[in-house]
Design a protein around this motif. Structure first.
Motif, PDB file in Angstrom:
ATOM      1  N   ALA A 221       0.759  -1.410  -0.313  1.00  0.00           N
ATOM      2  CA  ALA A 221      -0.312   0.148  -0.287  1.00  0.00           C
ATOM      3  C   ALA A 221       1.142   0.822  -0.126  1.00  0.00           C
ATOM      4  O   ALA A 221       0.440   2.305  -0.821  1.00  0.00           O
ATOM      5  CB  ALA A 221      -0.795   0.246   0.907  1.00  0.00           C
ATOM      6  N   ARG A 222       2.189   1.075   0.348  1.00  0.00           N
ATOM      7  CA  ARG A 222       2.913   2.611   1.069  1.00  0.00           C
ATOM      8  C   ARG A 222       3.591   2.383  -0.996  1.00  0.00           C
ATOM      9  O   ARG A 222       4.291   3.941  -1.071  1.00  0.00           O
ATOM     10  CB  ARG A 222       3.671   1.841   1.438  1.00  0.00           C
ATOM     11  CG  ARG A 222       4.010   1.848   2.980  1.00  0.00           C
ATOM     12  CD  ARG A 222       4.709   1.478   3.327  1.00  0.00           C
ATOM     13  NE  ARG A 222       5.078   0.759   5.104  1.00  0.00           N
ATOM     14  CZ  ARG A 222       4.305   2.505   5.617  1.00  0.00           C
ATOM     15  NH1 ARG A 222       4.987   3.779   5.833  1.00  0.00           N
ATOM     16  NH2 ARG A 222       4.745   1.881   7.223  1.00  0.00           N
ATOM     17  N   PHE A 223       3.682   1.832  -1.995  1.00  0.00           N
ATOM     18  CA  PHE A 223       3.998   2.448  -3.587  1.00  0.00           C
ATOM     19  C   PHE A 223       2.883   2.021  -4.439  1.00  0.00           C
ATOM     20  O   PHE A 223       3.482   2.756  -5.508  1.00  0.00           O
ATOM     21  CB  PHE A 223       4.976   0.753  -3.871  1.00  0.00           C
ATOM     22  CG  PHE A 223       6.407   0.760  -2.264  1.00  0.00           C
ATOM     23  CD1 PHE A 223       6.739   2.619  -2.338  1.00  0.00           C
ATOM     24  CD2 PHE A 223       6.306   0.460  -1.597  1.00  0.00           C
ATOM     25  CE1 PHE A 223       8.344   2.488  -1.557  1.00  0.00           C
ATOM     26  CE2 PHE A 223       7.332   0.641  -0.479  1.00  0.00           C
ATOM     27  CZ  PHE A 223       8.575   1.516  -0.104  1.00  0.00           C
ATOM     28  N   VAL A 224       1.934   0.877  -3.964  1.00  0.00           N
ATOM     29  CA  VAL A 224       0.977   1.076  -5.728  1.00  0.00           C
ATOM     30  C   VAL A 224      -0.105   1.900  -4.589  1.00  0.00           C
ATOM     31  O   VAL A 224      -1.261   0.977  -4.452  1.00  0.00           O
ATOM     32  CB  VAL A 224       0.603  -0.750  -5.204  1.00  0.00           C
ATOM     33  CG1 VAL A 224      -0.141  -1.365  -6.366  1.00  0.00           C
ATOM     34  CG2 VAL A 224       2.255  -0.866  -5.745  1.00  0.00           C
ATOM     35  N   GLU A 225      -0.039   2.729  -4.872  1.00  0.00           N
ATOM     36  CA  GLU A 225      -1.142   3.607  -4.200  1.00  0.00           C
ATOM     37  C   GLU A 225      -1.437   4.732  -5.538  1.00  0.00           C
ATOM     38  O   GLU A 225      -0.444   5.066  -6.297  1.00  0.00           O
ATOM     39  CB  GLU A 225      -0.524   4.345  -3.487  1.00  0.00           C
ATOM     40  CG  GLU A 225       0.696   5.174  -2.522  1.00  0.00           C
ATOM     41  CD  GLU A 225       0.897   5.965  -3.469  1.00  0.00           C
ATOM     42  OE1 GLU A 225      -0.375   6.956  -3.253  1.00  0.00           O
ATOM     43  OE2 GLU A 225       1.896   7.026  -4.071  1.00  0.00           O
ATOM     44  N   PRO A 226      -2.912   5.434  -5.515  1.00  0.00           N
ATOM     45  CA  PRO A 226      -2.586   6.413  -6.237  1.00  0.00           C
ATOM     46  C   PRO A 226      -1.958   7.788  -7.081  1.00  0.00           C
ATOM     47  O   PRO A 226      -1.239   8.084  -8.018  1.00  0.00           O
ATOM     48  CB  PRO A 226      -4.199   7.643  -6.045  1.00  0.00           C
ATOM     49  CG  PRO A 226      -4.757   6.220  -5.192  1.00  0.00           C
ATOM     50  CD  PRO A 226      -3.484   6.077  -4.750  1.00  0.00           C
ATOM     51  N   VAL A 227      -1.212   8.229  -5.616  1.00  0.00           N
ATOM     52  CA  VAL A 227       0.054   9.020  -6.138  1.00  0.00           C
ATOM     53  C   VAL A 227       1.034   8.871  -6.723  1.00  0.00           C
ATOM     54  O   VAL A 227       1.147   9.594  -8.024  1.00  0.00           O
ATOM     55  CB  VAL A 227      -0.076  10.369  -4.923  1.00  0.00           C
ATOM     56  CG1 VAL A 227       1.667  11.316  -5.017  1.00  0.00           C
ATOM     57  CG2 VAL A 227      -0.827  11.245  -4.421  1.00  0.00           C
ATOM     58  N   ARG A 228       2.117   7.509  -6.409  1.00  0.00           N
ATOM     59  CA  ARG A 228       2.943   7.084  -6.990  1.00  0.00           C
ATOM     60  C   ARG A 228       1.961   6.338  -8.783  1.00  0.00           C
ATOM     61  O   ARG A 228       2.866   6.737  -9.238  1.00  0.00           O
ATOM     62  CB  ARG A 228       3.139   5.917  -6.675  1.00  0.00           C
ATOM     63  CG  ARG A 228       5.129   5.522  -6.200  1.00  0.00           C
ATOM     64  CD  ARG A 228       5.511   5.241  -5.497  1.00  0.00           C
ATOM     65  NE  ARG A 228       5.202   4.982  -4.532  1.00  0.00           N
ATOM     66  CZ  ARG A 228       6.541   6.231  -3.664  1.00  0.00           C
ATOM     67  NH1 ARG A 228       7.675   5.973  -3.982  1.00  0.00           N
ATOM     68  NH2 ARG A 228       6.363   6.059  -2.022  1.00  0.00           N
ATOM     69  N   ILE A 229       1.187   5.778  -8.894  1.00  0.00           N
ATOM     70  CA  ILE A 229       0.227   5.289 -10.093  1.00  0.00           C
ATOM     71  C   ILE A 229       0.793   6.368 -11.017  1.00  0.00           C
ATOM     72  O   ILE A 229       1.068   6.805 -12.376  1.00  0.00           O
ATOM     73  CB  ILE A 229      -0.667   4.677  -9.835  1.00  0.00           C
ATOM     74  CG1 ILE A 229      -0.389   3.321  -9.671  1.00  0.00           C
ATOM     75  CG2 ILE A 229      -0.877   4.334 -11.004  1.00  0.00           C
ATOM     76  CD1 ILE A 229      -2.063   2.929  -8.951  1.00  0.00           C
ATOM     77  N   ARG A 230      -0.012   7.949 -11.038  1.00  0.00           N
ATOM     78  CA  ARG A 230      -0.165   8.944 -11.297  1.00  0.00           C
ATOM     79  C   ARG A 230       1.316   9.587 -12.004  1.00  0.00           C
ATOM     80  O   ARG A 230       1.393  10.017 -13.667  1.00  0.00           O
ATOM     81  CB  ARG A 230      -1.265  10.368 -10.772  1.00  0.00           C
ATOM     82  CG  ARG A 230      -2.331   9.894 -10.054  1.00  0.00           C
ATOM     83  CD  ARG A 230      -3.513  10.708 -10.109  1.00  0.00           C
ATOM     84  NE  ARG A 230      -2.993  10.893  -9.012  1.00  0.00           N
ATOM     85  CZ  ARG A 230      -3.715  11.125  -7.953  1.00  0.00           C
ATOM     86  NH1 ARG A 230      -4.723   9.487  -7.741  1.00  0.00           N
ATOM     87  NH2 ARG A 230      -2.821  11.793  -6.923  1.00  0.00           N
ATOM     88  N   ALA A 231       1.670   9.512 -10.914  1.00  0.00           N
ATOM     89  CA  ALA A 231       3.608   9.848 -11.676  1.00  0.00           C
ATOM     90  C   ALA A 231       4.064   9.349 -12.415  1.00  0.00           C
ATOM     91  O   ALA A 231       4.714   9.575 -13.302  1.00  0.00           O
ATOM     92  CB  ALA A 231       4.208  10.275 -10.477  1.00  0.00           C
ATOM     93  N   GLY A 232       3.959   7.735 -12.112  1.00  0.00           N
ATOM     94  CA  GLY A 232       4.613   6.851 -12.806  1.00  0.00           C
ATOM     95  C   GLY A 232       4.201   7.243 -14.406  1.00  0.00           C
ATOM     96  O   GLY A 232       4.689   6.851 -15.299  1.00  0.00           O
ATOM     97  N   LEU A 233       2.560   7.206 -14.737  1.00  0.00           N
ATOM     98  CA  LEU A 233       1.807   7.770 -15.998  1.00  0.00           C
ATOM     99  C   LEU A 233       2.725   8.868 -16.493  1.00  0.00           C
ATOM    100  O   LEU A 233       3.560   8.124 -17.698  1.00  0.00           O
ATOM    101  CB  LEU A 233       0.658   7.540 -15.252  1.00  0.00           C
ATOM    102  CG  LEU A 233      -0.521   7.874 -16.969  1.00  0.00           C
ATOM    103  CD1 LEU A 233      -0.375   6.728 -17.781  1.00  0.00           C
ATOM    104  CD2 LEU A 233      -2.322   8.385 -16.871  1.00  0.00           C
ATOM    105  N   ARG A 234       2.837   9.808 -15.736  1.00  0.00           N
ATOM    106  CA  ARG A 234       3.192  11.232 -16.383  1.00  0.00           C
ATOM    107  C   ARG A 234       5.258  10.684 -16.926  1.00  0.00           C
ATOM    108  O   ARG A 234       5.474  11.024 -17.602  1.00  0.00           O
ATOM    109  CB  ARG A 234       3.466  12.084 -15.147  1.00  0.00           C
ATOM    110  CG  ARG A 234       2.036  12.550 -15.656  1.00  0.00           C
ATOM    111  CD  ARG A 234       1.743  13.240 -14.889  1.00  0.00           C
ATOM    112  NE  ARG A 234       2.860  13.847 -13.523  1.00  0.00           N
ATOM    113  CZ  ARG A 234       2.167  13.770 -12.193  1.00  0.00           C
ATOM    114  NH1 ARG A 234       1.194  13.000 -12.041  1.00  0.00           N
ATOM    115  NH2 ARG A 234       2.547  13.387 -10.986  1.00  0.00           N
TER     116      ARG A 234
END
Length: 356
Positions: free
Chosen positions: A97-110
């Motif tokens: 949950a610390r890493f597979v979470e919305p903020v990190r996913i959105r940043a990864g998409l960018r």
């Protein structure tokens, strides 16, 4: 880091990388309260090390003495490398949950959108999927947003000369960081960078992919073709370097990282299956004979496999059959929890990218 990052830190599933992610804030708090800085010029053993390093590496003696001598003891760092108290439960669900979470996913998409060409080229040239590279850089530094605020020379000197004796592997770890300090100063001499300028983690890891100095020397590449390697500001260099690191640690193009596994509880020999830890040891048929049936195409996997256990606190553990590519991910950080977080973050970003 790499496979050279401190192993003990990352065996703690629920707290390991959270320490790294909050190190800058901790550092700021300690700066205000810290005692006057102790420079290593005051330490005879540090100066002897500098003289020996300069002679062995053919470096200017006064430059090395000044570089190490101006390094400062970071008083909070030794406690950060100590193992947590015994009995702290591992929890894969909490770690994930610390890493597979919305903020990190959105940043990864960018990050993927901004660097799609470099990621595709790295996949072609090195055979490492873009989602694995995206997963690594996302877990390590949130795509360059948290690369560490410590002076690398201070971190490495502190862990070279003030590594805590309370650590169960203190002598081994102290020697490791002294080698990294040597690699760092050699790298700074070769590149002409002031050794007091680079910033990184409390363990001395640098750039978007958090490379230790020895990993930088061995695996970092000039992927953007500008004539220099910059893992802090060049996403292309970071992408190519992470891919090259994996190839150097046995990545096989086209091989999955893991498969689902189902237990035959009547014949399960769990202790024997877990004895090699994450080192791929058993064939799929050998695992089945011990009561762990690899599912899907994994039942016909040609190479060795490891039964990977991910504890979930008070709940039942999760299990997968890890391949040699799963093991390659753990060479970046010696933890099955870390490897699964990298894999699942990369997959989550890839899934989001596929949404119309």
């Amino acid at each position: 880091m790499t496979s050279l990052i401190v192993k003990t830190i990352f065996l703690i599933a629920t707290s390991a990388l959270s320490v790294s992610a909050t190190a800058k804030n901790d550092h700021k708090k300690h700066v205000a309260k810290a005692a006057p800085a102790q420079h290593y010029a005051q330490r005879a053993e540090a100066m002897r090390f500098a003289d020996d390093l300069a002679e062995r590496r053919g470096l200017d003696r006064e430059w090395v003495r000044q570089a190490i001598g101006q390094a400062r003891l970071l008083r909070e760092v030794p406690r950060l490398v100590l193992p947590p108290p015994r009995g702290v439960p591992k929890n894969w669900a909490a770690y994930r949950a610390r890493f597979v979470e919305p903020v990190r996913i959105r940043a990864g998409l960018r990050f993927w959108q901004d660097n799609a060409e470099a990621l595709a080229r790295a996949e072609r040239e090195y055979g490492v999927p873009a989602e694995i590279i995206v997963g690594i850089i996302g877990v390590e530094t949130l795509y360059g947003q948290h690369m560490g605020g410590y002076r690398v020379i201070d971190a490495l000197a502190t862990l070279s000369f003030d590594f805590p004796d309370a650590h169960p592997r203190a002598a081994e770890r102290r020697a490791f960081f002294q080698r990294e300090l040597e690699q760092f100063l050699t790298l700074m001499d070769r590149t002409g960078i002031d050794p007091h300028d680079p910033r990184g983690s409390y363990a001395g890891a640098m750039g978007m992919g958090q490379f230790m100095p020895s990993s930088w020397t061995r695996w970092a590449v000039d992927f953007d073709g500008d004539g220099r390697i910059d893992l802090w500001r060049s996403a292309q260099d970071a992408i190519g370097s992470v891919a090259n690191y994996f190839v150097g640690h046995g990545w096989t193009a086209g091989m999955p990282t893991h498969y689902a596994v189902r237990f035959d509880t009547a014949g399960l020999q769990l202790d024997e299956l877990l004895a090699p830890d994450i080192l791929p040891t058993f064939s799929a048929a050998g695992m089945a004979a011990k009561g762990a049936q690899v599912q899907g195409e994994g039942a016909h996997h040609a190479g060795p496999l490891a039964l990977v256990e991910l504890q979930n606190g008070a709940d039942a553990p999760s299990y997968v059959a890890g391949t040699e590519n799963f093991y390659a991910v753990t060479r970046y950080n010696w933890s099955s929890y870390y490897a699964m977080a990298v894999i699942e973050l990369g997959r989550a970003v890839a899934a989001q990218r596929a949404v119309p």
